[in-house]
Design a protein around this motif. Structure first.
Motif, PDB file in Angstrom:
ATOM      1  N   LYS A  40     -14.776   1.284   0.154  1.00  0.00           N
ATOM      2  CA  LYS A  40     -15.446   0.365  -0.761  1.00  0.00           C
ATOM      3  C   LYS A  40     -15.277  -1.098  -0.355  1.00  0.00           C
ATOM      4  O   LYS A  40     -15.757  -1.996  -1.041  1.00  0.00           O
ATOM      5  N   ARG A  41     -14.552  -1.319   0.741  1.00  0.00           N
ATOM      6  CA  ARG A  41     -14.313  -2.658   1.279  1.00  0.00           C
ATOM      7  C   ARG A  41     -13.575  -3.557   0.284  1.00  0.00           C
ATOM      8  O   ARG A  41     -13.839  -4.769   0.220  1.00  0.00           O
ATOM      9  N   GLN A  42     -12.659  -2.967  -0.435  1.00  0.00           N
ATOM     10  CA  GLN A  42     -11.826  -3.738  -1.360  1.00  0.00           C
ATOM     11  C   GLN A  42     -10.521  -4.085  -0.645  1.00  0.00           C
ATOM     12  O   GLN A  42      -9.451  -3.540  -0.925  1.00  0.00           O
ATOM     13  N   PHE A  43     -10.628  -5.010   0.282  1.00  0.00           N
ATOM     14  CA  PHE A  43      -9.520  -5.322   1.169  1.00  0.00           C
ATOM     15  C   PHE A  43      -8.373  -6.020   0.439  1.00  0.00           C
ATOM     16  O   PHE A  43      -7.232  -5.951   0.878  1.00  0.00           O
ATOM     17  N   ARG A  44      -8.683  -6.682  -0.653  1.00  0.00           N
ATOM     18  CA  ARG A  44      -7.621  -7.348  -1.405  1.00  0.00           C
ATOM     19  C   ARG A  44      -6.635  -6.325  -1.961  1.00  0.00           C
ATOM     20  O   ARG A  44      -5.416  -6.541  -1.937  1.00  0.00           O
ATOM     21  N   PHE A  45      -7.151  -5.188  -2.429  1.00  0.00           N
ATOM     22  CA  PHE A  45      -6.272  -4.125  -2.932  1.00  0.00           C
ATOM     23  C   PHE A  45      -5.392  -3.588  -1.809  1.00  0.00           C
ATOM     24  O   PHE A  45      -4.194  -3.326  -2.007  1.00  0.00           O
ATOM     25  N   LEU A  46      -5.955  -3.437  -0.621  1.00  0.00           N
ATOM     26  CA  LEU A  46      -5.183  -2.963   0.528  1.00  0.00           C
ATOM     27  C   LEU A  46      -4.062  -3.946   0.884  1.00  0.00           C
ATOM     28  O   LEU A  46      -2.948  -3.538   1.225  1.00  0.00           O
ATOM     29  N   LEU A  47      -4.370  -5.237   0.793  1.00  0.00           N
ATOM     30  CA  LEU A  47      -3.350  -6.249   1.066  1.00  0.00           C
ATOM     31  C   LEU A  47      -2.234  -6.207   0.036  1.00  0.00           C
ATOM     32  O   LEU A  47      -1.054  -6.347   0.367  1.00  0.00           O
ATOM     33  N   TYR A  48      -2.601  -5.958  -1.216  1.00  0.00           N
ATOM     34  CA  TYR A  48      -1.589  -5.846  -2.273  1.00  0.00           C
ATOM     35  C   TYR A  48      -0.677  -4.655  -2.019  1.00  0.00           C
ATOM     36  O   TYR A  48       0.549  -4.753  -2.158  1.00  0.00           O
ATOM     37  N   VAL A  49      -1.260  -3.526  -1.650  1.00  0.00           N
ATOM     38  CA  VAL A  49      -0.460  -2.330  -1.374  1.00  0.00           C
ATOM     39  C   VAL A  49       0.494  -2.592  -0.212  1.00  0.00           C
ATOM     40  O   VAL A  49       1.678  -2.237  -0.262  1.00  0.00           O
ATOM     41  N   THR A  50      -0.030  -3.212   0.844  1.00  0.00           N
ATOM     42  CA  THR A  50       0.806  -3.541   2.001  1.00  0.00           C
ATOM     43  C   THR A  50       1.940  -4.479   1.613  1.00  0.00           C
ATOM     44  O   THR A  50       3.098  -4.279   2.010  1.00  0.00           O
ATOM     45  N   GLY A  51       1.619  -5.492   0.834  1.00  0.00           N
ATOM     46  CA  GLY A  51       2.641  -6.453   0.412  1.00  0.00           C
ATOM     47  C   GLY A  51       3.722  -5.817  -0.430  1.00  0.00           C
ATOM     48  O   GLY A  51       4.920  -5.988  -0.157  1.00  0.00           O
ATOM     49  N   PHE A  52       3.328  -5.049  -1.453  1.00  0.00           N
ATOM     50  CA  PHE A  52       4.320  -4.382  -2.300  1.00  0.00           C
ATOM     51  C   PHE A  52       5.121  -3.357  -1.502  1.00  0.00           C
ATOM     52  O   PHE A  52       6.329  -3.185  -1.707  1.00  0.00           O
ATOM     53  N   GLY A  53       4.446  -2.681  -0.565  1.00  0.00           N
ATOM     54  CA  GLY A  53       5.143  -1.701   0.262  1.00  0.00           C
ATOM     55  C   GLY A  53       6.231  -2.342   1.114  1.00  0.00           C
ATOM     56  O   GLY A  53       7.347  -1.822   1.217  1.00  0.00           O
ATOM     57  N   LEU A  54       5.908  -3.486   1.715  1.00  0.00           N
ATOM     58  CA  LEU A  54       6.889  -4.195   2.542  1.00  0.00           C
ATOM     59  C   LEU A  54       8.057  -4.720   1.697  1.00  0.00           C
ATOM     60  O   LEU A  54       9.213  -4.676   2.137  1.00  0.00           O
ATOM     61  N   ILE A  55       7.756  -5.207   0.487  1.00  0.00           N
ATOM     62  CA  ILE A  55       8.824  -5.694  -0.394  1.00  0.00           C
ATOM     63  C   ILE A  55       9.764  -4.556  -0.786  1.00  0.00           C
ATOM     64  O   ILE A  55      10.999  -4.680  -0.690  1.00  0.00           O
ATOM     65  N   LEU A  56       9.188  -3.429  -1.206  1.00  0.00           N
ATOM     66  CA  LEU A  56      10.005  -2.281  -1.617  1.00  0.00           C
ATOM     67  C   LEU A  56      10.791  -1.714  -0.437  1.00  0.00           C
ATOM     68  O   LEU A  56      11.946  -1.294  -0.579  1.00  0.00           O
ATOM     69  N   LEU A  57      10.154  -1.694   0.741  1.00  0.00           N
ATOM     70  CA  LEU A  57      10.838  -1.208   1.937  1.00  0.00           C
ATOM     71  C   LEU A  57      12.015  -2.113   2.286  1.00  0.00           C
ATOM     72  O   LEU A  57      13.097  -1.630   2.654  1.00  0.00           O
ATOM     73  N   SER A  58      11.829  -3.402   2.156  1.00  0.00           N
ATOM     74  CA  SER A  58      12.911  -4.358   2.439  1.00  0.00           C
ATOM     75  C   SER A  58      14.091  -4.156   1.489  1.00  0.00           C
ATOM     76  O   SER A  58      15.253  -4.184   1.908  1.00  0.00           O
ATOM     77  N   VAL A  59      13.784  -3.945   0.210  1.00  0.00           N
ATOM     78  CA  VAL A  59      14.846  -3.698  -0.767  1.00  0.00           C
ATOM     79  C   VAL A  59      15.614  -2.430  -0.413  1.00  0.00           C
ATOM     80  O   VAL A  59      16.855  -2.387  -0.476  1.00  0.00           O
ATOM     81  N   SER A  60      14.877  -1.393  -0.010  1.00  0.00           N
ATOM     82  CA  SER A  60      15.518  -0.137   0.378  1.00  0.00           C
ATOM     83  C   SER A  60      16.427  -0.325   1.591  1.00  0.00           C
ATOM     84  O   SER A  60      17.538   0.212   1.646  1.00  0.00           O
ATOM     85  N   ILE A  61      15.968  -1.098   2.564  1.00  0.00           N
ATOM     86  CA  ILE A  61      16.755  -1.337   3.779  1.00  0.00           C
ATOM     87  C   ILE A  61      18.022  -2.122   3.459  1.00  0.00           C
ATOM     88  O   ILE A  61      19.099  -1.856   4.010  1.00  0.00           O
ATOM     89  N   ILE A  62      17.917  -3.064   2.529  1.00  0.00           N
ATOM     90  CA  ILE A  62      19.089  -3.851   2.134  1.00  0.00           C
ATOM     91  C   ILE A  62      20.188  -2.958   1.566  1.00  0.00           C
ATOM     92  O   ILE A  62      21.370  -3.110   1.880  1.00  0.00           O
ATOM     93  N   PHE A  63      19.805  -1.994   0.737  1.00  0.00           N
ATOM     94  CA  PHE A  63      20.796  -1.153   0.061  1.00  0.00           C
ATOM     95  C   PHE A  63      21.179   0.089   0.880  1.00  0.00           C
ATOM     96  O   PHE A  63      22.315   0.559   0.802  1.00  0.00           O
ATOM     97  N   SER A  64      20.237   0.629   1.669  1.00  0.00           N
ATOM     98  CA  SER A  64      20.491   1.905   2.360  1.00  0.00           C
ATOM     99  C   SER A  64      20.597   1.771   3.875  1.00  0.00           C
ATOM    100  O   SER A  64      21.001   2.725   4.545  1.00  0.00           O
ATOM    101  N   GLY A  65      20.227   0.624   4.424  1.00  0.00           N
ATOM    102  CA  GLY A  65      20.251   0.462   5.871  1.00  0.00           C
ATOM    103  C   GLY A  65      18.946   0.903   6.498  1.00  0.00           C
ATOM    104  O   GLY A  65      18.132   1.604   5.881  1.00  0.00           O
ATOM    105  N   ILE A  66      18.754   0.517   7.738  1.00  0.00           N
ATOM    106  CA  ILE A  66      17.493   0.817   8.426  1.00  0.00           C
ATOM    107  C   ILE A  66      17.524   2.170   9.136  1.00  0.00           C
ATOM    108  O   ILE A  66      16.493   2.729   9.494  1.00  0.00           O
ATOM    109  N   GLU A  67      18.734   2.725   9.336  1.00  0.00           N
ATOM    110  CA  GLU A  67      18.850   3.969  10.096  1.00  0.00           C
ATOM    111  C   GLU A  67      18.085   5.118   9.451  1.00  0.00           C
ATOM    112  O   GLU A  67      17.462   5.936  10.141  1.00  0.00           O
ATOM    113  N   ILE A  68      18.130   5.190   8.116  1.00  0.00           N
ATOM    114  CA  ILE A  68      17.462   6.288   7.431  1.00  0.00           C
ATOM    115  C   ILE A  68      15.951   6.240   7.632  1.00  0.00           C
ATOM    116  O   ILE A  68      15.285   7.264   7.760  1.00  0.00           O
ATOM    117  N   TRP A  69      15.387   5.034   7.713  1.00  0.00           N
ATOM    118  CA  TRP A  69      13.950   4.891   7.940  1.00  0.00           C
ATOM    119  C   TRP A  69      13.596   5.164   9.398  1.00  0.00           C
ATOM    120  O   TRP A  69      12.526   5.706   9.688  1.00  0.00           O
TER     121      TRP A  69
END
Length: 285
Positions: A40-69
């Motif tokens: 549908k070419r709703q690229f703004r939604f895709l950018l939001y998903v990417t942004g939230f995904g990176l934020i949540l991934l960063s939080v996970s890495i802070i608490f659990s480390g990068i090895e698990i990923w």
């Protein structure tokens, strides 16, 4: 997934993107739903998903480390994509991948009833099915106004294309159920579709596994029939000529370029092999 879809429908893009990012990080397969805003070419939604995904991934890495990923990316996903989380041949998964693997890829101990040993044909068929279903989804997403039915189509495709299935994923069939209830599908087709959903959701997999191949994949056949009923309602929106061209091209490409790993191993215990060997000794070498 449901909260993400509801927020997306209400144009609450940030909230929907946040929910979808959580779902993707928890269970990779919801990433398939990104194809809907992409088409549908709703690229703004895709950018939001990417942004939230990176934020949540960063939080996970802070608490659990990068090895698990790293382990997730290098080991788990590669095996999961081949349906080999537990072992190479698991009919319990009731997946398209496992069906054709059991049909076409011979293995002397785990799958000695295959009709042939042709991994090239197996990969070619699998890739063609994926391209065909994705092409159908493209036309439905672009041309169909019943977005709930479109979402239900992608749910079914996700279940069918997932290399390994599980009982709890059947709860996702609630989406096609409610979509069919409120759709303008003819009553006979609607009744057939609801019956198929009932069968897929309520008959235990153990019942199917008592039957010989291919009857051991009855749940898979039920889901395929459900998808056919769903597609029959939107057949006018699909460009079958273009889909056929893409399917044939995909089959040729996959057959010619599939990288097949060969094994020269010899089984010492072809019959009566135990499930787990934790210690052994070599005698009379």
């Amino acid at each position: 997934i449901s909260e993400s879809w509801l927020a997306y429908q209400k144009n609450q893009l940030k909230l929907g993107a946040c929910y979808l990012a959580i779902a993707i990080l928890l269970k990779v397969f919801p990433a398939l739903f990104l194809l809907i805003p992409l088409v549908k070419r709703q690229f703004r939604f895709l950018l939001y998903v990417t942004g939230f995904g990176l934020i949540l991934l960063s939080v996970s890495i802070i608490f659990s480390g990068i090895e698990i990923w790293q382990f997730m990316l290098t080991d788990v996903l590669s095996k999961a994509s081949q349906g080999e989380i537990s072992e190479a041949y698991v009919p319990n998964y009731q997946s398209v991948l496992m069906f054709f693997k059991e049909l076409l890829v011979y293995e002397p101990t785990l799958n000695n009833t295959a009709i042939c040993n042709s991994p090239e044909i197996f990969h070619s068929i699998l890739f063609t099915i994926k391209i065909t279903l994705l092409t159908f989804g493209y036309f439905l997403t672009r041309k169909t106004k019943d977005y709930f039915m479109v979402f239900s189509y992608w749910i079914l495709v996700m279940i069918l294309l997932s290399p390994y299935g599980s009982t709890y994923t059947q709860i996702l069939l609630l989406f096609p159920y409610f979509a069919l209830i409120q759709s303008d599908l003819s009553r006979p087709k609607k009744m057939v579709a609801l019956l198929l959903i009932f069968l897929a959701s309520n008959i235990p997999t153990a019942v199917f596994l008592k039957f010989p191949f291919p009857l051991s994949y009855l749940r898979l056949f039920v889901l395929i029939l459900l998808l056919i009923v769903l597609l029959s309602h939107f057949h006018k929106q699909i460009n079958y000529k273009l889909t056929g061209i893409l399917a044939i091209t995909s089959a040729v490409f996959a057959f010619n370029f599939a990288k097949i790993a060969t094994s020269n191993s010899t089984y010492f215990l072809e019959k009566g092999s135990p499930i787990l060997i934790y210690d052994f000794q070599l005698k009379e070498q």
